[in-house]
Design a protein around this motif. Structure first.
Motif, PDB file in Angstrom:
ATOM      1  N   MET A 164       0.839  -1.214   0.000  1.00  0.00           N
ATOM      2  CA  MET A 164       0.000   0.000   0.000  1.00  0.00           C
ATOM      3  C   MET A 164       0.860   1.245   0.000  1.00  0.00           C
ATOM      4  SD  MET A 164      -3.311  -0.529   0.054  1.00  0.00           S
ATOM      5  CE  MET A 164      -4.170   0.666   1.104  1.00  0.00           C
ATOM      6  N   GLN A 165       1.052   1.826  -1.164  1.00  0.00           N
ATOM      7  CA  GLN A 165       1.886   3.011  -1.320  1.00  0.00           C
ATOM      8  C   GLN A 165       1.016   4.270  -1.219  1.00  0.00           C
ATOM      9  OE1 GLN A 165       5.016   2.333  -1.638  1.00  0.00           O
ATOM     10  NE2 GLN A 165       6.114   4.004  -2.614  1.00  0.00           N
ATOM     11  N   PRO A 166       1.283   5.154  -0.215  1.00  0.00           N
ATOM     12  CA  PRO A 166       0.500   6.399  -0.131  1.00  0.00           C
ATOM     13  C   PRO A 166       0.792   7.298  -1.323  1.00  0.00           C
ATOM     14  CG  PRO A 166       1.717   5.975   1.901  1.00  0.00           C
ATOM     15  CD  PRO A 166       2.252   5.041   0.871  1.00  0.00           C
ATOM     16  N   LEU A 167      -0.222   7.926  -1.846  1.00  0.00           N
ATOM     17  CA  LEU A 167      -0.019   8.836  -2.976  1.00  0.00           C
ATOM     18  C   LEU A 167       0.380  10.202  -2.438  1.00  0.00           C
ATOM     19  CD1 LEU A 167      -3.089   7.819  -5.165  1.00  0.00           C
ATOM     20  CD2 LEU A 167      -0.709   7.183  -5.459  1.00  0.00           C
ATOM     21  N   PRO A 168       1.453  10.807  -2.993  1.00  0.00           N
ATOM     22  CA  PRO A 168       1.928  12.109  -2.520  1.00  0.00           C
ATOM     23  C   PRO A 168       0.920  13.213  -2.845  1.00  0.00           C
ATOM     24  CG  PRO A 168       3.063  11.506  -4.537  1.00  0.00           C
ATOM     25  CD  PRO A 168       2.261  10.312  -4.119  1.00  0.00           C
ATOM     26  N   PRO A 169       0.990  14.332  -2.109  1.00  0.00           N
ATOM     27  CA  PRO A 169       0.042  15.437  -2.340  1.00  0.00           C
ATOM     28  C   PRO A 169       0.082  15.934  -3.787  1.00  0.00           C
ATOM     29  CG  PRO A 169       1.296  15.800  -0.333  1.00  0.00           C
ATOM     30  CD  PRO A 169       1.907  14.608  -1.008  1.00  0.00           C
TER      31      PRO A 169
ATOM     32  N   ALA B 282      -8.970   4.510  -1.303  1.00  0.00           N
ATOM     33  CA  ALA B 282      -9.143   5.653  -0.399  1.00  0.00           C
ATOM     34  C   ALA B 282      -9.550   5.158   0.975  1.00  0.00           C
ATOM     35  CB  ALA B 282     -10.213   6.603  -0.939  1.00  0.00           C
ATOM     36  N   ARG B 283      -8.995   5.800   2.040  1.00  0.00           N
ATOM     37  CA  ARG B 283      -9.405   5.437   3.396  1.00  0.00           C
ATOM     38  C   ARG B 283     -10.526   6.370   3.820  1.00  0.00           C
ATOM     39  NH1 ARG B 283      -6.763   3.187   7.692  1.00  0.00           N
ATOM     40  NH2 ARG B 283      -4.673   4.022   7.458  1.00  0.00           N
ATOM     41  N   LEU B 284     -11.700   5.790   4.068  1.00  0.00           N
ATOM     42  CA  LEU B 284     -12.871   6.571   4.438  1.00  0.00           C
ATOM     43  C   LEU B 284     -13.515   5.952   5.667  1.00  0.00           C
ATOM     44  CD1 LEU B 284     -14.340   7.026   0.849  1.00  0.00           C
ATOM     45  CD2 LEU B 284     -13.408   8.852   2.284  1.00  0.00           C
ATOM     46  N   GLY B 285     -13.555   6.724   6.749  1.00  0.00           N
ATOM     47  CA  GLY B 285     -14.162   6.212   7.963  1.00  0.00           C
ATOM     48  C   GLY B 285     -13.488   4.947   8.453  1.00  0.00           C
ATOM     49  N   GLY B 286     -12.161   4.856   8.283  1.00  0.00           N
ATOM     50  CA  GLY B 286     -11.424   3.691   8.749  1.00  0.00           C
ATOM     51  C   GLY B 286     -11.526   2.493   7.822  1.00  0.00           C
ATOM     52  N   ARG B 287     -12.281   2.633   6.750  1.00  0.00           N
ATOM     53  CA  ARG B 287     -12.408   1.532   5.805  1.00  0.00           C
ATOM     54  C   ARG B 287     -11.703   1.871   4.501  1.00  0.00           C
ATOM     55  NH1 ARG B 287     -18.495  -0.713   5.924  1.00  0.00           N
ATOM     56  NH2 ARG B 287     -19.138   1.424   6.318  1.00  0.00           N
ATOM     57  N   LEU B 288     -11.317   0.821   3.763  1.00  0.00           N
ATOM     58  CA  LEU B 288     -10.609   1.016   2.509  1.00  0.00           C
ATOM     59  C   LEU B 288     -11.562   0.804   1.334  1.00  0.00           C
ATOM     60  CD1 LEU B 288      -7.258  -0.769   3.390  1.00  0.00           C
ATOM     61  CD2 LEU B 288      -7.742   1.682   3.357  1.00  0.00           C
ATOM     62  N   ALA B 289     -11.636   1.804   0.476  1.00  0.00           N
ATOM     63  CA  ALA B 289     -12.562   1.758  -0.657  1.00  0.00           C
ATOM     64  C   ALA B 289     -11.809   1.835  -1.968  1.00  0.00           C
ATOM     65  CB  ALA B 289     -13.563   2.908  -0.547  1.00  0.00           C
ATOM     66  N   ARG B 290     -12.003   0.813  -2.804  1.00  0.00           N
ATOM     67  CA  ARG B 290     -11.376   0.804  -4.120  1.00  0.00           C
ATOM     68  C   ARG B 290     -12.291   1.531  -5.099  1.00  0.00           C
ATOM     69  NH1 ARG B 290      -7.403  -2.200  -6.033  1.00  0.00           N
ATOM     70  NH2 ARG B 290      -7.488  -3.446  -4.140  1.00  0.00           N
TER      71      ARG B 290
ATOM     72  N   LEU C  22     -15.548  13.605  -9.167  1.00  0.00           N
ATOM     73  CA  LEU C  22     -16.634  13.010  -8.385  1.00  0.00           C
ATOM     74  C   LEU C  22     -16.441  11.499  -8.285  1.00  0.00           C
ATOM     75  CD1 LEU C  22     -19.537  13.037  -7.092  1.00  0.00           C
ATOM     76  CD2 LEU C  22     -20.398  12.781  -9.411  1.00  0.00           C
ATOM     77  N   ILE C  23     -16.479  10.972  -7.057  1.00  0.00           N
ATOM     78  CA  ILE C  23     -16.390   9.521  -6.851  1.00  0.00           C
ATOM     79  C   ILE C  23     -17.801   8.946  -6.984  1.00  0.00           C
ATOM     80  CG2 ILE C  23     -15.534   7.697  -5.327  1.00  0.00           C
ATOM     81  CD1 ILE C  23     -13.433   9.795  -6.061  1.00  0.00           C
ATOM     82  N   ARG C  24     -18.026   8.167  -8.029  1.00  0.00           N
ATOM     83  CA  ARG C  24     -19.376   7.655  -8.301  1.00  0.00           C
ATOM     84  C   ARG C  24     -19.613   6.242  -7.781  1.00  0.00           C
ATOM     85  NH1 ARG C  24     -22.612  10.478 -11.533  1.00  0.00           N
ATOM     86  NH2 ARG C  24     -23.880   8.629 -11.610  1.00  0.00           N
ATOM     87  N   ALA C  25     -18.546   5.445  -7.663  1.00  0.00           N
ATOM     88  CA  ALA C  25     -18.727   4.083  -7.171  1.00  0.00           C
ATOM     89  C   ALA C  25     -17.412   3.551  -6.605  1.00  0.00           C
ATOM     90  CB  ALA C  25     -19.224   3.178  -8.286  1.00  0.00           C
ATOM     91  N   VAL C  26     -17.505   2.758  -5.529  1.00  0.00           N
ATOM     92  CA  VAL C  26     -16.328   2.130  -4.936  1.00  0.00           C
ATOM     93  C   VAL C  26     -16.668   0.697  -4.556  1.00  0.00           C
ATOM     94  CG1 VAL C  26     -15.485   4.316  -3.989  1.00  0.00           C
ATOM     95  CG2 VAL C  26     -16.882   2.804  -2.569  1.00  0.00           C
ATOM     96  N   ILE C  27     -15.612  -0.067  -4.258  1.00  0.00           N
ATOM     97  CA  ILE C  27     -15.792  -1.440  -3.775  1.00  0.00           C
ATOM     98  C   ILE C  27     -15.121  -1.535  -2.415  1.00  0.00           C
ATOM     99  CG2 ILE C  27     -15.152  -3.848  -4.113  1.00  0.00           C
ATOM    100  CD1 ILE C  27     -17.253  -3.066  -6.031  1.00  0.00           C
ATOM    101  N   VAL C  28     -15.855  -2.003  -1.405  1.00  0.00           N
ATOM    102  CA  VAL C  28     -15.305  -2.193  -0.065  1.00  0.00           C
ATOM    103  C   VAL C  28     -15.384  -3.671   0.285  1.00  0.00           C
ATOM    104  CG1 VAL C  28     -15.483  -1.583   2.374  1.00  0.00           C
ATOM    105  CG2 VAL C  28     -16.051   0.118   0.626  1.00  0.00           C
ATOM    106  N   ASP C  29     -14.289  -4.203   0.793  1.00  0.00           N
ATOM    107  CA  ASP C  29     -14.233  -5.618   1.154  1.00  0.00           C
ATOM    108  C   ASP C  29     -15.353  -5.975   2.122  1.00  0.00           C
ATOM    109  OD1 ASP C  29     -12.380  -7.027  -0.262  1.00  0.00           O
ATOM    110  OD2 ASP C  29     -11.202  -7.598   1.507  1.00  0.00           O
ATOM    111  N   GLY C  30     -16.114  -7.004   1.804  1.00  0.00           N
ATOM    112  CA  GLY C  30     -17.145  -7.472   2.713  1.00  0.00           C
ATOM    113  C   GLY C  30     -18.445  -6.691   2.661  1.00  0.00           C
TER     114      GLY C  30
ATOM    115  N   ASN D 198      -8.058  16.419   4.359  1.00  0.00           N
ATOM    116  CA  ASN D 198      -7.043  15.804   3.512  1.00  0.00           C
ATOM    117  C   ASN D 198      -7.490  14.406   3.080  1.00  0.00           C
ATOM    118  OD1 ASN D 198      -4.248  15.784   2.399  1.00  0.00           O
ATOM    119  ND2 ASN D 198      -4.077  14.032   3.764  1.00  0.00           N
ATOM    120  N   ALA D 199      -7.295  14.098   1.803  1.00  0.00           N
ATOM    121  CA  ALA D 199      -7.709  12.794   1.272  1.00  0.00           C
ATOM    122  C   ALA D 199      -6.582  11.779   1.439  1.00  0.00           C
ATOM    123  CB  ALA D 199      -8.094  12.929  -0.194  1.00  0.00           C
TER     124      ALA D 199
END
Length: 162
Positions: free
Chosen positions: A1-6, A25-33, A93-101, A127-128
């Motif tokens: 997992m490589q963080p993307l620079p600003p 993206a990390r959102l609310g402690g969860r990882l969203a592809r 605009l983020i229109r759709a993501v996939i979250v494990d489980g 910050n994203a």
DNA sequence: CAACAGATTCTCT
DNA sequence: GAGAATCTGTTGT
């Protein structure tokens, strides 16, 4: 997992958008592809930044690499990544993501994914946290015209995997 | 100050 | 395929 620079987001929204596909993206402690995005620039009649800076869209004119979250139709939130340079009024605009489980249908659709991941206005201007896990996209991005808007809807600025 | 459109989704038909 | 739910920024009187 490589963080993307600003600096990663300091490019035109139409360039960042397809590059954002399959990033995490990390959102609310969860990882969203991220699986579907849409680019908005200031010269776009459908963009919130089209008519200039207002208190509501201030984050969109702020630093790239931050979130821009707004309420639409009084009931849904939409999540955007600010791109370009400060004052450019660009976002993806983020229109759709996939979250494990999580059922894919619960995170497909800009309003739905915000509800599922508890994205609210407190994220506006934050910050994203974006990562590249090195996994290649399963397919090449498909470009299509936009949906859900009435102005310049035929602009080919929507990208999705699949 | 009133009117209205809007980057959505759900619930019917 | 149509209508409702619900609120903010913009525009017009």
């Amino acid at each position: 997992m490589q963080p993307l620079p600003p600096s990663w987001a300091e490019r035109d929204a139409t360039v960042v958008a397809p590059d954002l596909l399959n990033k995490v993206a990390r959102l609310g402690g969860r990882l969203a592809r991220i699986t579907e995005v849409e680019a908005y620039t200031q010269d776009d009649p459908a963009s919130h930044s089209f008519r200039g800076l207002t208190p509501r869209n201030a984050a969109m004119f702020g630093a790239p690499g931050h979130w821009y979250v707004y309420l639409i139709y009084g009931m849904y939130h939409c999540l955007n990544l600010v791109t370009g340079g400060v004052g450019d009024g660009q976002a993806v605009l983020i229109r759709a993501v996939i979250v494990d489980g999580v059922e894919p249908r619960r995170t497909s659709g800009p309003g739905r994914l915000c509800r599922e991941l508890a994205v609210g206005r407190e994220l506006d201007g934050a910050n994203a946290e974006l990562f590249d896990d090195g996994v290649p996209p399963p397919t090449s991005p498909l470009i299509s015209s936009r949906v859900g808007i009435t102005k310049a809807a035929d602009w080919p600025r929507r990208w999705r995997l699949g």
